[in-house]
Design a protein around this motif. Structure first.
Motif, PDB file in Angstrom:
ATOM      1  N   GLN A  12       0.828  -1.197   0.000  1.00  0.00           N
ATOM      2  CA  GLN A  12       0.000   0.000   0.000  1.00  0.00           C
ATOM      3  C   GLN A  12       0.868   1.254   0.000  1.00  0.00           C
ATOM      4  O   GLN A  12       2.022   1.228   0.442  1.00  0.00           O
ATOM      5  CB  GLN A  12      -0.906  -0.007   1.238  1.00  0.00           C
ATOM      6  N   ARG A  13       0.293   2.329  -0.487  1.00  0.00           N
ATOM      7  CA  ARG A  13       0.988   3.612  -0.457  1.00  0.00           C
ATOM      8  C   ARG A  13       1.131   4.044   0.999  1.00  0.00           C
ATOM      9  O   ARG A  13       0.189   3.942   1.791  1.00  0.00           O
ATOM     10  CB  ARG A  13       0.201   4.659  -1.233  1.00  0.00           C
ATOM     11  N   GLU A  14       2.324   4.526   1.353  1.00  0.00           N
ATOM     12  CA  GLU A  14       2.572   4.917   2.730  1.00  0.00           C
ATOM     13  C   GLU A  14       3.158   6.316   2.789  1.00  0.00           C
ATOM     14  O   GLU A  14       3.841   6.777   1.881  1.00  0.00           O
ATOM     15  CB  GLU A  14       3.535   3.932   3.406  1.00  0.00           C
ATOM     16  N   LEU A  15       2.889   6.968   3.912  1.00  0.00           N
ATOM     17  CA  LEU A  15       3.404   8.301   4.141  1.00  0.00           C
ATOM     18  C   LEU A  15       4.897   8.246   4.426  1.00  0.00           C
ATOM     19  O   LEU A  15       5.370   7.409   5.194  1.00  0.00           O
ATOM     20  CB  LEU A  15       2.676   8.934   5.327  1.00  0.00           C
ATOM     21  N   VAL A  16       5.639   9.148   3.796  1.00  0.00           N
ATOM     22  CA  VAL A  16       7.072   9.269   4.052  1.00  0.00           C
ATOM     23  C   VAL A  16       7.346  10.509   4.903  1.00  0.00           C
ATOM     24  O   VAL A  16       8.028  10.437   5.928  1.00  0.00           O
ATOM     25  CB  VAL A  16       7.860   9.354   2.737  1.00  0.00           C
ATOM     26  N   ALA A  17       6.821  11.649   4.477  1.00  0.00           N
ATOM     27  CA  ALA A  17       7.073  12.898   5.190  1.00  0.00           C
ATOM     28  C   ALA A  17       6.031  13.927   4.799  1.00  0.00           C
ATOM     29  O   ALA A  17       5.479  13.874   3.696  1.00  0.00           O
ATOM     30  CB  ALA A  17       8.469  13.429   4.867  1.00  0.00           C
ATOM     31  N   THR A  18       5.773  14.853   5.708  1.00  0.00           N
ATOM     32  CA  THR A  18       4.879  15.959   5.414  1.00  0.00           C
ATOM     33  C   THR A  18       5.492  17.262   5.894  1.00  0.00           C
ATOM     34  O   THR A  18       6.320  17.276   6.824  1.00  0.00           O
ATOM     35  CB  THR A  18       3.502  15.801   6.076  1.00  0.00           C
ATOM     36  N   LEU A  19       5.075  18.341   5.255  1.00  0.00           N
ATOM     37  CA  LEU A  19       5.548  19.663   5.618  1.00  0.00           C
ATOM     38  C   LEU A  19       4.349  20.602   5.541  1.00  0.00           C
ATOM     39  O   LEU A  19       3.725  20.740   4.487  1.00  0.00           O
ATOM     40  CB  LEU A  19       6.641  20.129   4.650  1.00  0.00           C
ATOM     41  N   THR A  20       4.027  21.224   6.662  1.00  0.00           N
ATOM     42  CA  THR A  20       2.879  22.115   6.690  1.00  0.00           C
ATOM     43  C   THR A  20       3.274  23.522   6.240  1.00  0.00           C
ATOM     44  O   THR A  20       4.463  23.860   6.160  1.00  0.00           O
ATOM     45  CB  THR A  20       2.292  22.206   8.104  1.00  0.00           C
ATOM     46  N   GLY A  79       3.067  25.998   7.922  1.00  0.00           N
ATOM     47  CA  GLY A  79       3.741  26.630   9.045  1.00  0.00           C
ATOM     48  C   GLY A  79       5.158  26.149   9.265  1.00  0.00           C
ATOM     49  O   GLY A  79       5.836  26.592  10.193  1.00  0.00           O
ATOM     50  N   GLY A  80       5.604  25.239   8.399  1.00  0.00           N
ATOM     51  CA  GLY A  80       6.985  24.785   8.474  1.00  0.00           C
ATOM     52  C   GLY A  80       7.222  23.578   9.357  1.00  0.00           C
ATOM     53  O   GLY A  80       8.363  23.229   9.647  1.00  0.00           O
ATOM     54  N   ILE A  81       6.152  22.920   9.786  1.00  0.00           N
ATOM     55  CA  ILE A  81       6.304  21.746  10.644  1.00  0.00           C
ATOM     56  C   ILE A  81       6.464  20.501   9.780  1.00  0.00           C
ATOM     57  O   ILE A  81       5.672  20.267   8.876  1.00  0.00           O
ATOM     58  CB  ILE A  81       5.089  21.597  11.573  1.00  0.00           C
ATOM     59  N   THR A  82       7.484  19.740  10.071  1.00  0.00           N
ATOM     60  CA  THR A  82       7.728  18.502   9.326  1.00  0.00           C
ATOM     61  C   THR A  82       7.400  17.292  10.190  1.00  0.00           C
ATOM     62  O   THR A  82       7.490  17.337  11.419  1.00  0.00           O
ATOM     63  CB  THR A  82       9.188  18.400   8.863  1.00  0.00           C
ATOM     64  N   ASN A  83       7.035  16.237   9.512  1.00  0.00           N
ATOM     65  CA  ASN A  83       6.741  14.976  10.182  1.00  0.00           C
ATOM     66  C   ASN A  83       7.269  13.868   9.294  1.00  0.00           C
ATOM     67  O   ASN A  83       7.096  13.906   8.066  1.00  0.00           O
ATOM     68  CB  ASN A  83       5.228  14.826  10.388  1.00  0.00           C
ATOM     69  N   TYR A  84       7.917  12.887   9.891  1.00  0.00           N
ATOM     70  CA  TYR A  84       8.537  11.809   9.128  1.00  0.00           C
ATOM     71  C   TYR A  84       8.062  10.448   9.630  1.00  0.00           C
ATOM     72  O   TYR A  84       7.819  10.257  10.827  1.00  0.00           O
ATOM     73  CB  TYR A  84      10.060  11.877   9.254  1.00  0.00           C
ATOM     74  N   ALA A  85       7.997   9.526   8.703  1.00  0.00           N
ATOM     75  CA  ALA A  85       7.752   8.138   9.083  1.00  0.00           C
ATOM     76  C   ALA A  85       8.956   7.641   9.870  1.00  0.00           C
ATOM     77  O   ALA A  85      10.095   8.048   9.615  1.00  0.00           O
ATOM     78  CB  ALA A  85       7.539   7.282   7.841  1.00  0.00           C
ATOM     79  N   LYS A  99      13.230   8.519   9.504  1.00  0.00           N
ATOM     80  CA  LYS A  99      13.738   9.546  10.421  1.00  0.00           C
ATOM     81  C   LYS A  99      15.252   9.473  10.516  1.00  0.00           C
ATOM     82  O   LYS A  99      15.822   8.390  10.652  1.00  0.00           O
ATOM     83  CB  LYS A  99      13.116   9.367  11.804  1.00  0.00           C
ATOM     84  N   GLY A 100      15.873  10.632  10.438  1.00  0.00           N
ATOM     85  CA  GLY A 100      17.319  10.710  10.514  1.00  0.00           C
ATOM     86  C   GLY A 100      18.021  10.479   9.190  1.00  0.00           C
ATOM     87  O   GLY A 100      19.230  10.720   9.086  1.00  0.00           O
ATOM     88  N   ARG A 101      17.271  10.031   8.185  1.00  0.00           N
ATOM     89  CA  ARG A 101      17.869   9.781   6.871  1.00  0.00           C
ATOM     90  C   ARG A 101      17.291  10.708   5.794  1.00  0.00           C
ATOM     91  O   ARG A 101      17.995  11.114   4.876  1.00  0.00           O
ATOM     92  CB  ARG A 101      17.632   8.329   6.446  1.00  0.00           C
ATOM     93  N   PHE A 102      16.018  11.017   5.902  1.00  0.00           N
ATOM     94  CA  PHE A 102      15.337  11.855   4.912  1.00  0.00           C
ATOM     95  C   PHE A 102      15.043  13.225   5.512  1.00  0.00           C
ATOM     96  O   PHE A 102      14.724  13.343   6.699  1.00  0.00           O
ATOM     97  CB  PHE A 102      14.010  11.224   4.480  1.00  0.00           C
ATOM     98  N   THR A 103      15.128  14.244   4.668  1.00  0.00           N
ATOM     99  CA  THR A 103      14.813  15.603   5.092  1.00  0.00           C
ATOM    100  C   THR A 103      13.954  16.287   4.033  1.00  0.00           C
ATOM    101  O   THR A 103      14.305  16.282   2.852  1.00  0.00           O
ATOM    102  CB  THR A 103      16.086  16.428   5.314  1.00  0.00           C
TER     103      THR A 103
END
Length: 115
Positions: A44-52, A54-60, A64-68
């Motif tokens: 299935q398609r999965e979330l990798v990262a999001t950026l709002t 407002g500049g807030i990032t969220n990572y799977a 984490k620690g590898r993707f920016t």
């Protein structure tokens, strides 16, 4: 209507890096959030990262620690810098944008990591 065009995918050896780009047809200020998703064959398609906006990032947890994730407002472009790539990162990567009540998707870009 928001058009998203991904680029930057390719073939890389394990441990290598790639930078994906997602160019939007509208100003990023009109987009609530931008995300990167991926879909591997048979999964299935999965979330990798999001950026709002407002500049807030969220990572799977798996990246984490590898993707920016970052953005360039002047170019209406968001990026996904991927370091220390692993074979399990192999997938089609899609850019996603939420604008108002609507969600838009790019066409995807293939990332293949060889062991």
């Amino acid at each position: 209507q928001v058009q998203l065009v991904e680029s930057g995918g390719g073939l890389v050896q394990a441990g290598g890096s790639l930078r994906l780009s997602c160019a939007a047809s509208v100003t990023l200020f009109s987009i609530n959030a931008v995300g990167w998703y991926r879909q591997a064959p048979g999964k299935q398609r999965e979330l990798v990262a999001t950026l709002t906006s407002g500049g807030i990032t969220n990572y799977a947890d798996s990246v984490k620690g590898r993707f920016t994730m970052s953005r360039d407002n002047a170019k209406n472009t968001v990026y996904l810098q991927m370091n220390s790539l692993r074979p399990e990162d192999t997938a089609v990567y899609y850019c996603n944008a939420e604008s108002g009540a609507y969600t838009f998707w790019g066409q995807g870009t293939q990332v293949t990591v060889s062991s």
